[in-house]
Design a protein around this motif. Structure first.
Motif, PDB file in Angstrom:
ATOM      1  N   LYS A 105       0.828  -1.213   0.000  1.00 50.22           N
ATOM      2  CA  LYS A 105       0.000   0.000   0.000  1.00 50.22           C
ATOM      3  C   LYS A 105       0.863   1.264   0.000  1.00 50.22           C
ATOM      4  CE  LYS A 105      -4.334  -1.629   1.133  1.00 50.22           C
ATOM      5  NZ  LYS A 105      -5.500  -1.295   0.370  1.00 50.22           N
ATOM      6  N   LEU A 106       1.976   1.238   0.742  1.00 51.54           N
ATOM      7  CA  LEU A 106       2.833   2.418   0.821  1.00 51.54           C
ATOM      8  C   LEU A 106       3.649   2.649  -0.448  1.00 51.54           C
ATOM      9  CD1 LEU A 106       4.010   2.257   4.537  1.00 51.54           C
ATOM     10  CD2 LEU A 106       2.264   3.734   3.512  1.00 51.54           C
ATOM     11  N   ALA A 107       3.641   1.689  -1.353  1.00 55.75           N
ATOM     12  CA  ALA A 107       4.314   1.868  -2.645  1.00 55.75           C
ATOM     13  C   ALA A 107       3.735   3.073  -3.390  1.00 55.75           C
ATOM     14  CB  ALA A 107       4.204   0.598  -3.480  1.00 55.75           C
ATOM     15  N   ALA A 108       2.494   3.431  -3.085  1.00 54.55           N
ATOM     16  CA  ALA A 108       1.859   4.593  -3.715  1.00 54.55           C
ATOM     17  C   ALA A 108       2.614   5.882  -3.407  1.00 54.55           C
ATOM     18  CB  ALA A 108       0.412   4.713  -3.246  1.00 54.55           C
ATOM     19  N   LEU A 109       3.363   5.910  -2.296  1.00 58.68           N
ATOM     20  CA  LEU A 109       4.149   7.087  -1.918  1.00 58.68           C
ATOM     21  C   LEU A 109       5.550   7.061  -2.525  1.00 58.68           C
ATOM     22  CD1 LEU A 109       3.061   7.347   1.831  1.00 58.68           C
ATOM     23  CD2 LEU A 109       2.259   8.726  -0.102  1.00 58.68           C
ATOM     24  N   LYS A 110       5.838   6.044  -3.303  1.00 56.53           N
ATOM     25  CA  LYS A 110       7.127   5.885  -3.982  1.00 56.53           C
ATOM     26  C   LYS A 110       8.314   6.061  -3.024  1.00 56.53           C
ATOM     27  CE  LYS A 110       5.381   7.241  -8.528  1.00 56.53           C
ATOM     28  NZ  LYS A 110       4.191   6.531  -8.393  1.00 56.53           N
ATOM     29  N   PRO A 111       8.356   5.262  -1.968  1.00 54.55           N
ATOM     30  CA  PRO A 111       9.437   5.423  -0.985  1.00 54.55           C
ATOM     31  C   PRO A 111      10.806   5.052  -1.542  1.00 54.55           C
ATOM     32  CG  PRO A 111       8.159   3.465  -0.487  1.00 54.55           C
ATOM     33  CD  PRO A 111       7.462   4.169  -1.622  1.00 54.55           C
ATOM     34  N   GLU A 112      11.803   5.832  -1.144  1.00 54.34           N
ATOM     35  CA  GLU A 112      13.192   5.483  -1.452  1.00 54.34           C
ATOM     36  C   GLU A 112      13.682   4.452  -0.456  1.00 54.34           C
ATOM     37  OE1 GLU A 112      15.684   8.931  -1.563  1.00 54.34           O
ATOM     38  OE2 GLU A 112      14.692   9.719  -3.346  1.00 54.34           O
ATOM     39  N   SER A 113      13.106   4.495   0.739  1.00 53.71           N
ATOM     40  CA  SER A 113      13.484   3.582   1.812  1.00 53.71           C
ATOM     41  C   SER A 113      12.241   3.306   2.641  1.00 53.71           C
ATOM     42  CB  SER A 113      14.573   4.228   2.664  1.00 53.71           C
ATOM     43  OG  SER A 113      14.894   3.418   3.764  1.00 53.71           O
ATOM     44  N   LEU A 114      12.098   2.044   3.064  1.00 47.82           N
ATOM     45  CA  LEU A 114      10.938   1.658   3.859  1.00 47.82           C
ATOM     46  C   LEU A 114      11.336   0.528   4.796  1.00 47.82           C
ATOM     47  CD1 LEU A 114       7.865   1.858   4.384  1.00 47.82           C
ATOM     48  CD2 LEU A 114       7.560   0.198   2.538  1.00 47.82           C
ATOM     49  N   GLU A 115      11.061   0.731   6.078  1.00 46.05           N
ATOM     50  CA  GLU A 115      11.337  -0.299   7.087  1.00 46.05           C
ATOM     51  C   GLU A 115      10.087  -0.473   7.932  1.00 46.05           C
ATOM     52  OE1 GLU A 115      13.882  -0.575  11.159  1.00 46.05           O
ATOM     53  OE2 GLU A 115      14.936   0.222   9.409  1.00 46.05           O
ATOM     54  N   ILE A 116       9.607  -1.698   8.009  1.00 45.15           N
ATOM     55  CA  ILE A 116       8.417  -2.016   8.795  1.00 45.15           C
ATOM     56  C   ILE A 116       8.812  -3.042   9.843  1.00 45.15           C
ATOM     57  CG2 ILE A 116       6.072  -2.936   8.743  1.00 45.15           C
ATOM     58  CD1 ILE A 116       6.162  -2.207   5.656  1.00 45.15           C
ATOM     59  N   VAL A 117       8.547  -2.714  11.097  1.00 41.05           N
ATOM     60  CA  VAL A 117       8.859  -3.634  12.195  1.00 41.05           C
ATOM     61  C   VAL A 117       7.542  -4.033  12.858  1.00 41.05           C
ATOM     62  CG1 VAL A 117      10.077  -3.923  14.384  1.00 41.05           C
ATOM     63  CG2 VAL A 117      11.103  -2.536  12.564  1.00 41.05           C
ATOM     64  N   ASP A 118       7.294  -5.325  12.908  1.00 43.48           N
ATOM     65  CA  ASP A 118       6.094  -5.852  13.553  1.00 43.48           C
ATOM     66  C   ASP A 118       6.400  -6.063  15.029  1.00 43.48           C
ATOM     67  OD1 ASP A 118       3.896  -7.252  14.473  1.00 43.48           O
ATOM     68  OD2 ASP A 118       3.905  -8.719  12.840  1.00 43.48           O
ATOM     69  N   GLU A 119       5.772  -5.249  15.874  1.00 44.22           N
ATOM     70  CA  GLU A 119       5.979  -5.337  17.325  1.00 44.22           C
ATOM     71  C   GLU A 119       4.781  -5.979  18.017  1.00 44.22           C
ATOM     72  OE1 GLU A 119       6.714  -1.211  18.272  1.00 44.22           O
ATOM     73  OE2 GLU A 119       8.866  -1.476  17.912  1.00 44.22           O
ATOM     74  N   SER A 120       3.920  -6.625  17.261  1.00 48.65           N
ATOM     75  CA  SER A 120       2.683  -7.193  17.793  1.00 48.65           C
ATOM     76  C   SER A 120       2.940  -8.187  18.910  1.00 48.65           C
ATOM     77  CB  SER A 120       1.892  -7.865  16.677  1.00 48.65           C
ATOM     78  OG  SER A 120       1.583  -6.940  15.659  1.00 48.65           O
ATOM     79  N   ARG A 121       3.963  -8.968  18.768  1.00 46.75           N
ATOM     80  CA  ARG A 121       4.271 -10.009  19.761  1.00 46.75           C
ATOM     81  C   ARG A 121       4.488  -9.403  21.155  1.00 46.75           C
ATOM     82  NH1 ARG A 121       6.680 -14.641  17.458  1.00 46.75           N
ATOM     83  NH2 ARG A 121       6.355 -16.254  18.976  1.00 46.75           N
ATOM     84  N   ALA A 122       5.071  -8.229  21.202  1.00 51.84           N
ATOM     85  CA  ALA A 122       5.342  -7.572  22.483  1.00 51.84           C
ATOM     86  C   ALA A 122       4.077  -7.020  23.132  1.00 51.84           C
ATOM     87  CB  ALA A 122       6.348  -6.439  22.288  1.00 51.84           C
ATOM     88  N   HIS A 123       2.988  -6.988  22.372  1.00 53.30           N
ATOM     89  CA  HIS A 123       1.741  -6.427  22.879  1.00 53.30           C
ATOM     90  C   HIS A 123       0.649  -7.476  23.031  1.00 53.30           C
ATOM     91  CE1 HIS A 123       3.189  -2.294  22.530  1.00 53.30           C
ATOM     92  NE2 HIS A 123       3.824  -2.725  21.464  1.00 53.30           N
ATOM     93  N   ALA A 124       1.030  -8.743  23.032  1.00 59.22           N
ATOM     94  CA  ALA A 124       0.048  -9.820  23.195  1.00 59.22           C
ATOM     95  C   ALA A 124      -0.737  -9.596  24.479  1.00 59.22           C
ATOM     96  CB  ALA A 124       0.754 -11.164  23.229  1.00 59.22           C
ATOM     97  N   GLY A 125      -2.049  -9.726  24.390  1.00 63.59           N
ATOM     98  CA  GLY A 125      -2.900  -9.521  25.550  1.00 63.59           C
ATOM     99  C   GLY A 125      -3.372  -8.090  25.709  1.00 63.59           C
TER     100      GLY A 125
END
Length: 87
Positions: free
Chosen positions: A10-30
Protein backbone atom coordinates in the motif's frame (compact mmCIF):
# COMPACT_ATOMS: atom_id res chain seq x y z
CA UNK A 1 0.93 -12.37 2.45
CA UNK A 2 1.64 -10.91 5.90
CA UNK A 3 0.21 -7.65 7.20
CA UNK A 4 3.70 -6.11 6.88
CA UNK A 5 3.75 -7.19 3.22
CA UNK A 6 0.36 -5.56 2.65
CA UNK A 7 1.55 -2.38 4.39
CA UNK A 8 4.56 -2.29 2.09
CA UNK A 9 2.39 -2.82 -0.97
CA UNK A 10 0.00 0.00 0.00
CA UNK A 11 2.83 2.42 0.82
CA UNK A 12 4.31 1.87 -2.65
CA UNK A 13 1.86 4.59 -3.72
CA UNK A 14 4.15 7.09 -1.92
CA UNK A 15 7.13 5.89 -3.98
CA UNK A 16 9.44 5.42 -0.98
CA UNK A 17 13.19 5.48 -1.45
CA UNK A 18 13.48 3.58 1.81
CA UNK A 19 10.94 1.66 3.86
CA UNK A 20 11.34 -0.30 7.09
CA UNK A 21 8.42 -2.02 8.79
CA UNK A 22 8.86 -3.63 12.19
CA UNK A 23 6.09 -5.85 13.55
CA UNK A 24 5.98 -5.34 17.33
CA UNK A 25 2.68 -7.19 17.79
CA UNK A 26 4.27 -10.01 19.76
CA UNK A 27 5.34 -7.57 22.48
CA UNK A 28 1.74 -6.43 22.88
CA UNK A 29 0.05 -9.82 23.19
CA UNK A 30 -2.90 -9.52 25.55
CA UNK A 31 -3.14 -5.77 25.02
CA UNK A 32 -6.78 -4.69 24.60
CA UNK A 33 -6.36 -3.56 20.98
CA UNK A 34 -4.43 -6.70 20.07
CA UNK A 35 -7.34 -8.87 21.21
CA UNK A 36 -9.33 -7.78 18.16
CA UNK A 37 -6.51 -8.90 15.88
CA UNK A 38 -4.97 -5.51 15.15
CA UNK A 39 -1.19 -5.48 15.19
CA UNK A 40 1.41 -3.00 16.44
CA UNK A 41 3.91 -1.74 13.87
CA UNK A 42 6.80 0.70 13.67
CA UNK A 43 7.41 2.37 10.33
CA UNK A 44 10.34 4.32 8.90
CA UNK A 45 9.65 5.72 5.45
CA UNK A 46 11.68 8.09 3.28
CA UNK A 47 9.84 9.50 0.27
CA UNK A 48 10.17 12.51 -2.01
CA UNK A 49 6.39 12.90 -1.56
CA UNK A 50 7.08 14.25 1.95
CA UNK A 51 9.28 17.16 0.80
CA UNK A 52 7.97 20.45 2.15
CA UNK A 53 5.21 18.74 4.17
CA UNK A 54 4.65 19.01 7.92
CA UNK A 55 4.95 15.90 10.10
CA UNK A 56 1.17 15.93 10.58
CA UNK A 57 0.53 15.94 6.83
CA UNK A 58 3.11 13.19 6.28
CA UNK A 59 1.34 10.99 8.83
CA UNK A 60 -2.00 11.72 7.19
CA UNK A 61 -0.54 10.67 3.82
CA UNK A 62 0.59 7.36 5.34
CA UNK A 63 -2.83 6.77 6.94
CA UNK A 64 -4.59 7.54 3.65
CA UNK A 65 -2.32 5.14 1.75
CA UNK A 66 -3.09 2.37 4.26
CA UNK A 67 -6.82 3.06 4.14
CA UNK A 68 -9.04 0.39 5.75
CA UNK A 69 -6.02 -1.46 7.17
CA UNK A 70 -5.99 1.19 9.92
CA UNK A 71 -9.42 0.06 11.10
CA UNK A 72 -8.84 -3.70 11.16
CA UNK A 73 -5.32 -5.01 10.72
CA UNK A 74 -3.36 -2.20 12.38
CA UNK A 75 -4.11 -1.23 15.96
CA UNK A 76 -1.03 0.94 16.53
CA UNK A 77 1.40 2.50 14.08
CA UNK A 78 4.48 4.51 15.08
CA UNK A 79 5.51 6.56 12.06
CA UNK A 80 8.81 8.22 11.25
CA UNK A 81 8.38 9.87 7.85
CA UNK A 82 11.15 11.83 6.15
CA UNK A 83 11.92 13.43 2.82
CA UNK A 84 15.23 12.39 1.21
CA UNK A 85 18.20 14.08 2.87
CA UNK A 86 16.46 14.68 6.20
CA UNK A 87 17.96 11.71 8.01
Amino acid sequence: MTVADRIEKKLAALKPESLEIVDESRAHAGHEGAKSGGGHYRLLIVSPAFAGKTAQLRHRMVYEALGPMMKNEIHALAIRAYAPGEI
